[in-house]
Every structure is written in structure tokens, then in C-alpha cells.
Design a protein around this motif. Structure first.
Motif, PDB file in Angstrom:
ATOM      1  N   ASN A  43       1.993  -6.362   1.868  1.00 45.27           N
ATOM      2  CA  ASN A  43       2.534  -5.253   2.669  1.00 45.27           C
ATOM      3  C   ASN A  43       3.123  -5.760   3.984  1.00 45.27           C
ATOM      4  O   ASN A  43       4.231  -5.369   4.365  1.00 45.27           O
ATOM      5  N   LEU A  44       2.340  -6.609   4.682  1.00 45.25           N
ATOM      6  CA  LEU A  44       2.791  -7.126   5.977  1.00 45.25           C
ATOM      7  C   LEU A  44       4.044  -7.969   5.813  1.00 45.25           C
ATOM      8  O   LEU A  44       4.972  -7.892   6.635  1.00 45.25           O
ATOM      9  N   ALA A  45       4.094  -8.754   4.755  1.00 43.57           N
ATOM     10  CA  ALA A  45       5.283  -9.573   4.490  1.00 43.57           C
ATOM     11  C   ALA A  45       6.510  -8.694   4.285  1.00 43.57           C
ATOM     12  O   ALA A  45       7.580  -8.946   4.855  1.00 43.57           O
ATOM     13  N   GLN A  46       6.372  -7.639   3.500  1.00 42.70           N
ATOM     14  CA  GLN A  46       7.498  -6.740   3.230  1.00 42.70           C
ATOM     15  C   GLN A  46       7.953  -6.003   4.487  1.00 42.70           C
ATOM     16  O   GLN A  46       9.143  -5.922   4.789  1.00 42.70           O
ATOM     17  N   LEU A  47       6.992  -5.476   5.240  1.00 42.00           N
ATOM     18  CA  LEU A  47       7.319  -4.704   6.439  1.00 42.00           C
ATOM     19  C   LEU A  47       7.928  -5.562   7.549  1.00 42.00           C
ATOM     20  O   LEU A  47       8.741  -5.080   8.329  1.00 42.00           O
ATOM     21  N   SER A  48       7.513  -6.818   7.616  1.00 38.90           N
ATOM     22  CA  SER A  48       8.064  -7.726   8.647  1.00 38.90           C
ATOM     23  C   SER A  48       9.296  -8.475   8.148  1.00 38.90           C
ATOM     24  O   SER A  48       9.829  -9.331   8.848  1.00 38.90           O
ATOM     25  N   LYS A  49       9.716  -8.153   6.911  1.00 38.75           N
ATOM     26  CA  LYS A  49      10.900  -8.769   6.297  1.00 38.75           C
ATOM     27  C   LYS A  49      10.759 -10.291   6.187  1.00 38.75           C
ATOM     28  O   LYS A  49      11.701 -11.047   6.450  1.00 38.75           O
ATOM     29  N   THR A  50       9.540 -10.719   5.833  1.00 39.83           N
ATOM     30  CA  THR A  50       9.290 -12.153   5.649  1.00 39.83           C
ATOM     31  C   THR A  50       8.730 -12.349   4.235  1.00 39.83           C
ATOM     32  O   THR A  50       9.123 -11.644   3.332  1.00 39.83           O
ATOM     33  N   SER A  51       7.824 -13.293   4.056  1.00 39.92           N
ATOM     34  CA  SER A  51       7.221 -13.551   2.743  1.00 39.92           C
ATOM     35  C   SER A  51       5.721 -13.738   2.890  1.00 39.92           C
ATOM     36  O   SER A  51       5.216 -13.956   4.003  1.00 39.92           O
ATOM     37  N   ASP A  52       5.002 -13.685   1.767  1.00 38.36           N
ATOM     38  CA  ASP A  52       3.556 -13.920   1.781  1.00 38.36           C
ATOM     39  C   ASP A  52       3.245 -15.282   2.407  1.00 38.36           C
ATOM     40  O   ASP A  52       2.317 -15.412   3.212  1.00 38.36           O
ATOM     41  N   ALA A  53       4.025 -16.290   2.022  1.00 36.15           N
ATOM     42  CA  ALA A  53       3.800 -17.650   2.525  1.00 36.15           C
ATOM     43  C   ALA A  53       4.011 -17.718   4.036  1.00 36.15           C
ATOM     44  O   ALA A  53       3.280 -18.417   4.750  1.00 36.15           O
ATOM     45  N   SER A  54       5.010 -16.976   4.526  1.00 38.03           N
ATOM     46  CA  SER A  54       5.292 -16.967   5.971  1.00 38.03           C
ATOM     47  C   SER A  54       4.149 -16.332   6.752  1.00 38.03           C
ATOM     48  O   SER A  54       3.751 -16.808   7.819  1.00 38.03           O
ATOM     49  N   VAL A  55       3.608 -15.230   6.216  1.00 33.01           N
ATOM     50  CA  VAL A  55       2.474 -14.564   6.869  1.00 33.01           C
ATOM     51  C   VAL A  55       1.267 -15.494   6.899  1.00 33.01           C
ATOM     52  O   VAL A  55       0.568 -15.604   7.915  1.00 33.01           O
ATOM     53  N   LEU A  56       1.038 -16.206   5.807  1.00 33.05           N
ATOM     54  CA  LEU A  56      -0.097 -17.127   5.736  1.00 33.05           C
ATOM     55  C   LEU A  56       0.082 -18.278   6.733  1.00 33.05           C
ATOM     56  O   LEU A  56      -0.869 -18.673   7.415  1.00 33.05           O
ATOM     57  N   ARG A  57       1.317 -18.788   6.831  1.00 28.56           N
ATOM     58  CA  ARG A  57       1.604 -19.855   7.810  1.00 28.56           C
ATOM     59  C   ARG A  57       1.360 -19.358   9.231  1.00 28.56           C
ATOM     60  O   ARG A  57       0.829 -20.069  10.078  1.00 28.56           O
ATOM     61  N   PHE A  58       1.755 -18.106   9.472  1.00 30.76           N
ATOM     62  CA  PHE A  58       1.538 -17.487  10.780  1.00 30.76           C
ATOM     63  C   PHE A  58       0.046 -17.443  11.110  1.00 30.76           C
ATOM     64  O   PHE A  58      -0.373 -17.797  12.222  1.00 30.76           O
ATOM     65  N   CYS A  59      -0.772 -17.037  10.136  1.00 30.44           N
ATOM     66  CA  CYS A  59      -2.223 -16.979  10.337  1.00 30.44           C
ATOM     67  C   CYS A  59      -2.783 -18.359  10.671  1.00 30.44           C
ATOM     68  O   CYS A  59      -3.623 -18.504  11.568  1.00 30.44           O
ATOM     69  N   LYS A  60      -2.302 -19.376   9.974  1.00 29.05           N
ATOM     70  CA  LYS A  60      -2.791 -20.739  10.202  1.00 29.05           C
ATOM     71  C   LYS A  60      -2.343 -21.276  11.559  1.00 29.05           C
ATOM     72  O   LYS A  60      -3.082 -22.007  12.216  1.00 29.05           O
ATOM     73  N   THR A  61      -1.128 -20.885  11.986  1.00 29.01           N
ATOM     74  CA  THR A  61      -0.650 -21.271  13.313  1.00 29.01           C
ATOM     75  C   THR A  61      -1.564 -20.720  14.396  1.00 29.01           C
ATOM     76  O   THR A  61      -1.812 -21.364  15.418  1.00 29.01           O
ATOM     77  N   LEU A  62      -2.100 -19.532  14.148  1.00 31.80           N
ATOM     78  CA  LEU A  62      -3.019 -18.889  15.107  1.00 31.80           C
ATOM     79  C   LEU A  62      -4.442 -19.412  14.982  1.00 31.80           C
ATOM     80  O   LEU A  62      -5.325 -19.009  15.734  1.00 31.80           O
ATOM     81  N   GLY A  63      -4.688 -20.333  14.028  1.00 30.57           N
ATOM     82  CA  GLY A  63      -6.002 -20.963  13.909  1.00 30.57           C
ATOM     83  C   GLY A  63      -6.918 -20.368  12.860  1.00 30.57           C
ATOM     84  O   GLY A  63      -8.129 -20.624  12.876  1.00 30.57           O
TER      85      GLY A  63
END
Length: 287
Positions: A43-63
Motif C-alpha cells: 500500500n505504502l509503495a503504491q501511494l508513494s509512487k515507489t516500489s516494495d523494494a524502495s520502501v524496504l530500502r527506506f526502512c533500512k536507511t532509517l536503521g
């Protein structure tokens, strides 16, 4: 992570240093905080116009190891924020009434200190205090408004008989860094973390074996990456110069924490220096 960890504040402060795709995720989260805990990664990937992988990378960037632990942290941050805390920093507008300016500046400064407590790492503070206690000498490097914070730090640590000096001129900083060695602690103060003069000086100090402590905005920056100990601050996103005021207040607060940490741990040794310096200043005032 900090005891008062607030991931929403961290996202806000780190946003500008993220990759373009990660920034899209960050901006959607900040604009829709309340709904985030209810969204799946898809859902977050679709709403932010990104991808599942991008959201996961974002989470990892935040630790975070995964999306679930990230969402738990978002929920906790929302729960700890009352209505006042959710308010944005208030910018100063041309023509503002003086009473409004007084109120907004005070609120912005208070919020900058509050938010800094949410991003600063207590373990890093402990490491910094330990390094300062063991140091041969302490040097502070900063340009502009950050240089004023360095001068404040020099005044404080001098009072407890620590060998220290503040360098606020770019050329003199290079010379000072050249003379540093193992056992010395160099504290670099920069809100942006990418001031050219500061980074040039850091390279020399590091090469000569000094321990590097950085006081800088919570983001991915060259200064943050190259420091041995990172002390993060949170600063307001406003346009008129109250932004610089907020970062200065946050930096001064971190210096006060370090000074009090060292003075408290060594109180039996430093109380005589505090007493002597207080008495000499008091005697000057009586004349």
C-alpha cells in the motif's frame, strides 16, 4: 537508538539527504502520518509512487531490519506526540507583531531542543564524554554561527582546566589540525555537515590520529559519515533566519550536556577550578 526516539522527527531531518526515491517515501509518510500504521508495504509503495523494494530500502536507511519494526516505531512516535508536538515550527513573517515574534522564537528554540533529545544517541554521548575525559587536549572547529558555539564550548571547558581551544577561521583551522595527534579530541560543529572548510580540516585531524566528534544535523552527510562519534541535532525547517537560531540553540545544548557530563564525572577534581574561576569573576564584579 535514543531513549526518546521519535522516528517521525528523524525522517523529517534526514529527508533532504535521502535518494530521490527514498525522499518520495519520506514525503508521503510525513504528509500522511496518521494512516501509515494501517498500510501494508505494498500500500505504502503504491501511494508513494515507489516500489516494495524502495520502501524496504527506506526502512533500512532509517536503521530498521524490516517494515514491521518500522511501522511499530511509527505507531509509538504517533502515540508519544501530543497536539502541540505535532505543530510545525513557526516561521517569522515580515511585519509580525513583536509579541508574536517573541512567542514564536521561544517556541521554535524550545522545540529544537526537544526534538534534538529525540534524535541524539545516549550511547554516543557517553562515548563522547569518555573521550573528552581521557583527552590530552580538546579542539573545537566551526564556521559562522557554529563558530560561536565553539567559543562557548572553549569558555566552558577552560573553566574546569581542560586544555582546549576554538578555531573559527578556515585557514587557521587547517594549521591547528596539522598539529593534532593521538590522544587529542577534535569536535567539529556544522549544521549541514558539508561545510568545505570543516571537511578539509577533518581529513587532516583524522590523518593525524585525533578522535573525531561531530555535532551536526541528523542526516546523511560527509561529516556524519567520517566522524568517530556522532551527536545528532534536530533543527527547524523555516526560511527566515530563525532556522539558524534553532540549530545554534540545539548545538549549545549538546555542548552543555558534554560539559556537564565531564564536570560531573570528575567533580572531585574540577570543583576547585570551578570555585577559583567563579571567585575571580565575582571579585571583578565587586570592584
Amino acid at each position: 537508538m535514543a531513549i526518546n526516539d521519535n522516528i517521525l522527527i528523524k525522517i523529517r531531518d534526514m529527508k533532504d539527504s535521502l535518494t530521490p526515491v527514498e525522499r518520495m517515501v519520506a514525503e508521503y509518510i510525513l504528509a500522511n502520518m496518521e494512516e501509515i500504521p494501517h498500510l501494508s508495504i505494498k500500500n505504502l509503495a503504491q501511494l508513494s509512487k515507489t516500489s516494495d523494494a524502495s520502501v524496504l530500502r527506506f526502512c533500512k536507511t532509517l536503521g530498521y531490519n524490516g517494515y514491521r519494526s518500522f511501522i511499530v516505531s511509527i505507531s509509538a512516535s504517533l502515540g508519544s506526540m501530543d497536539e502541540e508536538h505535532k505543530d510545525q515550527y513557526t516561521d517569522i513573517q515580515p511585519g509580525d507583531d513583536l509579541s508574536v515574534i517573541i512567542s514564536n522564537i521561544a517556541r521554535n528554540n524550545s522545540k529544537s531542543i526537544e526534538d534534538t533529545l529525540s534524535v541524539i544517541d545516549r550511547k554516543e554521548v557517553a562515548r563522547a564524554v569518555k573521550a573528552l575525559r581521557a583527552s590530552n587536549r580538546i579542539v573545537f572547529f566551526g564556521i559562522g554561527a557554529s563558530g560561536l558555539v565553539c567559543k562557548d564550548a572553549e569558555q566552558k571547558f577552560s573553566r574546569i582546566n581542560k586544555m582546549c581551544h576554538a578555531y573559527t577561521d578556515g585557514h587557521i583551522q587547517l594549521t591547528a589540525a596539522t598539529l593534532l595527534g593521538k590522544g587529542d579530541v577534535a569536535i567539529f560543529i556544522s549544521n549541514s555537515g558539508d561545510t568545505v572548510e570543516i571537511l578539509e580540516t577533518l581529513e587532516i585531524a583524522k590523518k593525524n590520529g585525533a578522535s573525531i566528534i561531530a555535532i551536526t544535523k541528523y542526516n546523511k552527510s560527509p561529516l556524519a559519515d567520517k566522524s568517530d562519534i556522532l551527536l545528532s541535532i534536530s533543527t527547524p525547517e523555516v526560511t527566515i533566519r530563525s532556522g539558524a537560531m534553532g540549530s545554534r540553540i540545539a548545538m549549545l545544548t549538546v555542548i552543555d550536556i558534554l560539559f556537564a557530563g565531564v564536570a560531573s564525572a570528575e567533580y572531585q577534581n574540577v570543583k576547585k577550578y570551578l570555585s577559583k574561576t567563579h571567585n575571580i569573576l565575582a571579585s571583578k564584579h565587586r570592584k
